[in-house]
Write a protein that holds these residues in place. Structure first.
Motif, PDB file in Angstrom:
ATOM      1  N   SER A 527       0.837  -1.209   0.000  1.00 13.36           N
ATOM      2  CA  SER A 527       0.000   0.000   0.000  1.00 13.36           C
ATOM      3  C   SER A 527       0.868   1.254   0.000  1.00 13.36           C
ATOM      4  N   THR A 531       0.730   3.812  -3.254  1.00 10.61           N
ATOM      5  CA  THR A 531       0.324   5.210  -3.084  1.00 10.61           C
ATOM      6  C   THR A 531       1.470   6.159  -3.419  1.00 10.61           C
ATOM      7  N   ASP A 547      -8.164   0.820  -5.406  1.00  7.36           N
ATOM      8  CA  ASP A 547      -7.936  -0.207  -4.381  1.00  7.36           C
ATOM      9  C   ASP A 547      -8.788  -1.430  -4.718  1.00  7.36           C
ATOM     10  N   PRO A 553      -8.791  -3.870   2.525  1.00  8.07           N
ATOM     11  CA  PRO A 553      -8.478  -2.584   1.878  1.00  8.07           C
ATOM     12  C   PRO A 553      -7.722  -1.666   2.833  1.00  8.07           C
ATOM     13  N   ILE A 555      -6.050   1.534   1.295  1.00  8.18           N
ATOM     14  CA  ILE A 555      -5.850   2.866   0.712  1.00  8.18           C
ATOM     15  C   ILE A 555      -6.850   3.862   1.277  1.00  8.18           C
ATOM     16  N   SER A 595     -11.960   0.954  -2.137  1.00  9.52           N
ATOM     17  CA  SER A 595     -12.594  -0.340  -2.403  1.00  9.52           C
ATOM     18  C   SER A 595     -14.088  -0.293  -2.275  1.00  9.52           C
ATOM     19  N   GLU A 628      -4.080  -1.614  -6.835  1.00  9.49           N
ATOM     20  CA  GLU A 628      -3.519  -2.405  -5.729  1.00  9.49           C
ATOM     21  C   GLU A 628      -4.357  -3.655  -5.538  1.00  9.49           C
TER      22      GLU A 628
END
Length: 708
Positions: A527, A531, A547, A553, A555, A595, A628
């Protein structure tokens, strides 16, 4: 199939013979110095070892049985003895004999047999005895009756003197021990004979007392007589049983008769009686006479009355005789039963008497065997005692001889300098090669990971260092603090820029518009990498970060986005529009799509055709899309997403992940035929040295692309 085979071969070739030879060539000076140093130490040690001289003599042993084994029980007389030569060797190696040698030669006065000034002190003789036991050896010469005595000493004269003295000392010691053993054996045999004599007398007395108490003379004859008596009684019982059975049958017929005299005549015992047969004949004749008179005369006629009276007299006699016979049957039946019971009692009494005789016979046999066994032992011990007395005074020293006396050695036998130095050189060389090779094989993980990636032709995109986060910002994206933190995390941001440059270099070969960022396992820092890389791209081109880790999740929480706000799952589920699902980032041109609500089946969402069409349309709106995904070794989400992307970046935590984990991730990517851009090594400790090695390459690439 051919590609899979080549990939497997490349994985297994982690360290081939060329790599080993190359490594040895690079480390040749270290290997040579290490081997020379160890060989020098070994040679120094060998040269300073004390010199030891070896002298040996050969003894010819007795060709007959030693006779030294003293039986300790009755069974030991018949048991086999140990090997004669082994017996002699054990005598020579015994502490008692070695101590006599020490006392004869006064070895405790020699310097090499004296105690040093350190350690626990024992008596001089005990210390010299222990020392000689270690330096004294006896071996058998194969296929001969000879022993070789070998003695080590620091002086040639002492070695020869001790080796020559051991033979005569053993002869004298052996003769003394033999005499002592013979005396002990005679005493022991005398004691055993006295015990056996007493035991024999007691056994005979017990047998006589048993015969007197049970009034037994000839037990065998009495047993045979009892057997004959039992056989006769059993024969009588069989006949009585047959007679009783016949009598019981007759009595059963008598009991069932309820009619006249004719019914009794059906009983065989009555029917066969001579008197019955005569009466039946007479009655038949009288009945014929009566029938003739009845035809001629009336019943009041005198002849008729006389004939009738005669018939009635015969019937009366018939009735009286049958009653007598029935009573006789009853009396005979009772007599037979009484006799039968008497015979049974006689048989039982005879059997008991026979059993007692059998027990007496067994007891007598046991007593007789005990007497015979004791008598046999007594005779055997008496014979052995006589033999021992005859041989008691014989001297066995003439059965030994010294075949070869020891001479003073000229050269020391130990240490073997040439062989020792040669072995030291060989061992030092092998140890040096192995030592440096093992150090190479157990070097840092980065070197092993780099070798693995080189073997499978996968590039290293960047080395991201481990950094210390400020308190309260451990779960915040580092990219947003790039401007505020200045030079604090310079190496980290420089590694992100290097990663971006590596992707752009790949971009010249293929348009990498949609890139997936995955990791080998959980908590590998994917992550942070995704980012930071997305933020770095956003400062150059229009970038979107999605995401797709619908399981854990990260992000959204990193950017403080409310988890209730719509995201990817909301858009794919047609619950929210695209504009409602994307969010801007403060102080960065980056756009991101969280997400959204976590579904129960994440793989079903990203496998929908709507997701593939969505990624296809994003290429028209954004120059760069970063996705991701969950760890590739944990779930298959990254493989499902890989069908719709242009490249995959794998994040590897060099501290946590192992070589097998990295190989598994590369194998899964290869089997799914995903386009891999490279691997990012995250949380590298020794980052500065690795960065300096790559800095010139990165700088040249930037200048070539006009990005510097």
């Amino acid at each position: 199939m051919e590609n899979n085979r080549e990939f497997t071969i490349k994985q297994e070739r982690s360290l081939d013979i060329f790599d080993i030879l190359t490594f040895f060539w690079r480390k040749k000076y270290r290997i040579i110095i290490t081997a020379a140093l160890m060989a020098s130490l070994g040679a120094y040690y060998i040269l300073h070892l004390p010199k030891m001289y070896v002298a040996s003599s050969i003894l010819l042993l007795s060709a007959k049985d030693s006779g030294l084994t003293l039986p300790t029980s009755l069974s030991s007389i018949a048991s086999g003895e140990d090997s004669r030569q082994d017996t002699y060797i054990e005598f020579m190696r015994s502490r008692q004999f070695v101590q006599t040698v020490v006392e004869d030669l006064a070895l405790y006065n020699l310097h090499e047999y004296q105690q040093s000034g350190e350690g626990h002190f024992v008596s001089e003789k005990d210390y010299a005895t222990d020392k000689l036991l270690k330096r004294f050896n006896v071996t058998k010469l194969s296929n001969t009756d000879m022993l070789k005595i070998t003695v080590e000493s620091s002086t040639p004269s002492s070695a020869a003197e001790i080796a020559n003295h051991i033979g005569p000392a053993f002869f004298a010691y052996y003769a003394l021990m033999n005499r002592q053993k013979a005396d002990s054996k005679s005493q022991w045999l005398n004691n055993q004979l006295n015990e056996l004599k007493t035991s024999l007398s007691e056994s005979e007395e017990r047998l006589l007392a048993f015969l007197r108490n049970n009034e037994l003379v000839d037990v065998a004859s009495q047993v045979d007589l009892a057997k004959s008596e039992i056989a006769g009684l059993i024969e009588q019982k069989i006949q009585l049983d047959r007679a009783v059975a016949e009598s019981n049958g007759s009595m059963l017929q008598v009991a069932t008769i309820s009619g006249g005299l004719q019914d009794y005549l059906q009983i065989p015992a009555i029917q066969s009686n001579p008197l019955i047969r005569d009466l039946r004949i007479r009655r038949g004749q009288q009945q014929l006479l009566m029938d003739g008179i009845a035809k001629r005369y009336l019943h009041k006629h005198p002849k008729y009355i006389a004939a009738k009276a005669g018939l009635e007299a015969i019937d009366s006699e018939f009735t009286m005789l049958i009653n007598q016979l029935v009573n006789g049957l009853r009396s005979h039946n009772q007599t037979l039963k009484t006799r039968q019971q008497e015979i049974i009692e006689q048989i039982q009494q005879t059997k008991v008497r026979h059993a007692n005789l059998g027990k007496h016979s067994m007891q007598i046999s046991r007593m007789q065997r005990e007497i015979e066994s004791t008598q046999h032992l007594y005779e055997m011990f008496l014979s052995r005692l006589q033999e021992t007395e005859i041989l008691k005074d014989l001297d066995d020293r003439n059965d030994f001889a010294i075949v070869d006396s020891a001479s003073e050695p000229t050269f020391p036998a130990k240490p073997r300098v040439v062989m020792g130095i040669a072995l030291a050189i060989i061992f030092s060389s092998v140890f040096s090669f192995g030592f440096w090779l093992i150090l190479h094989l157990i070097s840092d993980k980065y070197t092993r990971f780099k070798s693995i990636l080189s073997n499978v032709d996968v590039p290293i995109l960047s080395l991201v260092p481990r950094i210390k986060r400020k308190k309260g910002r451990k779960n915040k994206p580092l990219a947003l603090s790039m401007q505020s933190e200045g030079e604090r995390n310079f190496h980290y941001f420089e590694a992100i820029r290097s990663l971006r440059t590596g992707v752009l270099v790949k971009n010249n070969q293929r348009k990498n518009a949609v890139i997936a960022v995955t990791s080998i396992g959980d908590q590998d820092g994917k992550s942070e990498i995704s980012t930071s890389l997305a933020d770095s791209f956003s400062r150059m081109e229009k970038t979107l970060l999605i995401d797709v880790d619908l399981r854990q999740p990260a992000i959204g929480p990193m950017f403080d986005i409310d988890p209730k706000l719509p995201g990817l799952t909301s858009f794919l589920g047609k619950k929210s529009s695209f504009t409602q699902c994307i969010h801007s980032v403060h102080s960065s041109p980056l756009m991101l799509m969280p997400s959204g609500p976590i579904p129960t089946d994440p793989l079903a969402y990203i496998s929908k055709p709507r997701f593939a069409a969505f990624l296809h349309k994003l290429r028209n709106y954004y120059e760069r899309v970063l996705i991701e995904t969950p760890p590739i070794n944990t779930v298959s989400d990254a493989i499902a997403v890989g069908k719709f992307i242009d490249g995959v970046i794998i994040v590897c935590d060099v501290e946590k992940n192992e070589s097998a984990d990295l190989l598994l991730a590369l194998q899964r990517v290869h089997e799914a035929e995903l386009p891999i851009l490279g691997v990012v090594f995250n949380r590298v400790k020794d980052f500065r040295s690795s960065m300096h090695k790559r800095q010139s390459i990165v700088t040249r690439v930037k200048r070539a692309m006009g990005l510097g």
